[in-house]
Design a protein around this motif. Structure first.
Motif, short mmCIF file in Angstrom:
data_model
loop_
_atom_site.label_atom_id
_atom_site.label_comp_id
_atom_site.label_asym_id
_atom_site.label_seq_id
_atom_site.Cartn_x
_atom_site.Cartn_y
_atom_site.Cartn_z
N GLU A 1 -21.46 -6.89 2.74
CA GLU A 1 -20.79 -6.29 1.59
C GLU A 1 -20.51 -7.42 0.62
O GLU A 1 -19.80 -8.37 0.98
CB GLU A 1 -19.48 -5.63 2.05
N TYR A 2 -21.06 -7.34 -0.58
CA TYR A 2 -20.89 -8.45 -1.53
C TYR A 2 -19.40 -8.72 -1.74
O TYR A 2 -18.64 -7.83 -2.13
CB TYR A 2 -21.56 -8.14 -2.87
N CYS A 3 -18.98 -9.96 -1.43
CA CYS A 3 -17.54 -10.25 -1.43
C CYS A 3 -17.19 -11.40 -2.35
O CYS A 3 -16.05 -11.85 -2.37
CB CYS A 3 -17.06 -10.51 0.00
N GLY A 4 -18.15 -11.90 -3.13
CA GLY A 4 -17.86 -12.99 -4.06
C GLY A 4 -18.99 -13.99 -4.08
O GLY A 4 -20.05 -13.76 -3.48
N LEU A 5 -18.75 -15.11 -4.75
CA LEU A 5 -19.83 -16.07 -4.99
C LEU A 5 -20.42 -16.66 -3.72
O LEU A 5 -21.58 -17.01 -3.68
CB LEU A 5 -19.34 -17.19 -5.91
N GLY A 6 -19.60 -16.82 -2.67
CA GLY A 6 -20.09 -17.43 -1.44
C GLY A 6 -20.60 -16.42 -0.43
O GLY A 6 -20.85 -16.76 0.73
N HIS A 7 -20.76 -15.18 -0.86
CA HIS A 7 -21.15 -14.10 0.07
C HIS A 7 -22.38 -14.45 0.90
O HIS A 7 -22.43 -14.18 2.10
CB HIS A 7 -21.41 -12.83 -0.74
N SER A 8 -23.38 -15.09 0.25
CA SER A 8 -24.64 -15.35 0.97
C SER A 8 -24.47 -16.39 2.07
O SER A 8 -25.32 -16.54 2.93
CB SER A 8 -25.72 -15.80 -0.01
N GLU A 9 -23.36 -17.13 2.03
CA GLU A 9 -23.10 -18.14 3.07
C GLU A 9 -22.36 -17.55 4.27
O GLU A 9 -22.09 -18.23 5.24
CB GLU A 9 -22.23 -19.28 2.50
N MET A 10 -21.97 -16.29 4.14
CA MET A 10 -21.04 -15.72 5.12
C MET A 10 -21.81 -15.13 6.28
O MET A 10 -22.31 -14.00 6.22
CB MET A 10 -20.19 -14.66 4.42
N VAL A 11 -21.91 -15.91 7.33
CA VAL A 11 -22.68 -15.45 8.49
C VAL A 11 -22.06 -16.03 9.76
O VAL A 11 -21.53 -17.13 9.75
CB VAL A 11 -24.16 -15.85 8.34
N ALA A 12 -22.08 -15.25 10.83
CA ALA A 12 -21.59 -15.73 12.12
C ALA A 12 -22.66 -15.45 13.17
O ALA A 12 -23.69 -14.83 12.88
CB ALA A 12 -20.30 -15.02 12.49
N THR A 13 -22.42 -15.93 14.38
CA THR A 13 -23.36 -15.74 15.48
C THR A 13 -22.67 -15.01 16.62
O THR A 13 -21.55 -15.36 16.99
CB THR A 13 -23.86 -17.11 15.99
N VAL A 14 -23.33 -14.00 17.14
CA VAL A 14 -22.86 -13.36 18.38
C VAL A 14 -23.79 -13.86 19.48
O VAL A 14 -24.98 -13.54 19.48
CB VAL A 14 -22.89 -11.83 18.27
N ARG A 15 -23.25 -14.69 20.36
CA ARG A 15 -24.06 -15.26 21.45
C ARG A 15 -23.95 -14.36 22.67
O ARG A 15 -22.91 -14.31 23.32
CB ARG A 15 -23.57 -16.68 21.76
N VAL A 16 -25.02 -13.62 22.94
CA VAL A 16 -25.02 -12.71 24.09
C VAL A 16 -25.63 -13.46 25.28
O VAL A 16 -26.78 -13.88 25.22
CB VAL A 16 -25.80 -11.42 23.78
N VAL A 17 -24.82 -13.64 26.32
CA VAL A 17 -25.28 -14.40 27.49
C VAL A 17 -25.44 -13.44 28.68
O VAL A 17 -24.82 -12.38 28.71
CB VAL A 17 -24.27 -15.52 27.86
#
Ligand SMILES: [Cu+2]
Length: 181
Positions: free
Chosen positions: A147-163
């Motif tokens: 969801e576009y949330c501002g200028l840094g939106h494209s940097e907003m990413v996390a990782t779900v590590r499924v083990v």
């Protein structure tokens, strides 16, 4: 334009009007049946948070974020979505196990999806967004903000590590962090 052409046009317009009314009626009936009969509704988990001190009190304090095995065995990952990052940036969860993801935002509306799965929700400030799921595949899944949330939106990413289930080893406090895996 003669009279018969005009009549033809009027007839064609009436036909299309009937088609449009039939389509709209059908969609309305489908919506009502899905909602009232089949109970398919938008997520109705209404839990409020206080955006102004989200990270200072209650559930989403910094020390409480990340993955934890609760006393009742429930595995929950708590994540704050904020301009322009997820806290924490990575969570560990076991495969083939029912898990719960809980999100909240202190600032603006964000949205998340976990790539390769059907996990997808909006994260609205003032509310908890909750998803129950079972991850079938192991690996690092990207979880971007959609969801576009501002200028840094494209940097907003996390990782779900499924083990693999066997490799999911919570510490004595029930916590599991990405660094430890
Ligand atoms: Cu965002």
């Amino acid at each position: 334009m003669n009279a018969s052409t005009e009549k033809d046009i009027a007839r064609a317009e009436t036909r299309w009007l009937v088609v449009v009314i039939a389509c709209v009626s059908l969609i309305m009936v489908m919506v009502i049946v899905a909602g009232v009969v089949m109970h398919i509704n938008p997520p109705s988990n209404i839990e409020r948070t206080k955006p102004q001190d989200l990270h200072l009190s209650a559930e989403f304090t910094e020390a409480n974020l990340g993955t934890r095995v609760e006393a009742n065995g429930q595995i929950t990952a708590r994540i704050v979505a904020t301009q322009f990052a997820f806290v924490p940036r990575c969570v560990v969860l076991p495969a083939e196990t029912p898990v719960t993801l809980r999100f909240s935002s202190p600032d603006v509306v964000h949205g998340i999806l976990v790539s390769g799965t059907n996990v997808n929700t909006m994260v609205v400030p003032g509310y908890v967004a909750q998803v129950h799921t079972v991850f079938r595949k192991t690996g690092d899944l990207l979880m971007p903000c959609h969801e576009y949330c501002g200028l840094g939106h494209s940097e907003m990413v996390a990782t779900v590590r499924v083990v693999p289930k066997a490799d999911f080893k919570p510490g004595p406090d029930g916590r599991v962090a990405c660094a430890a895996q």
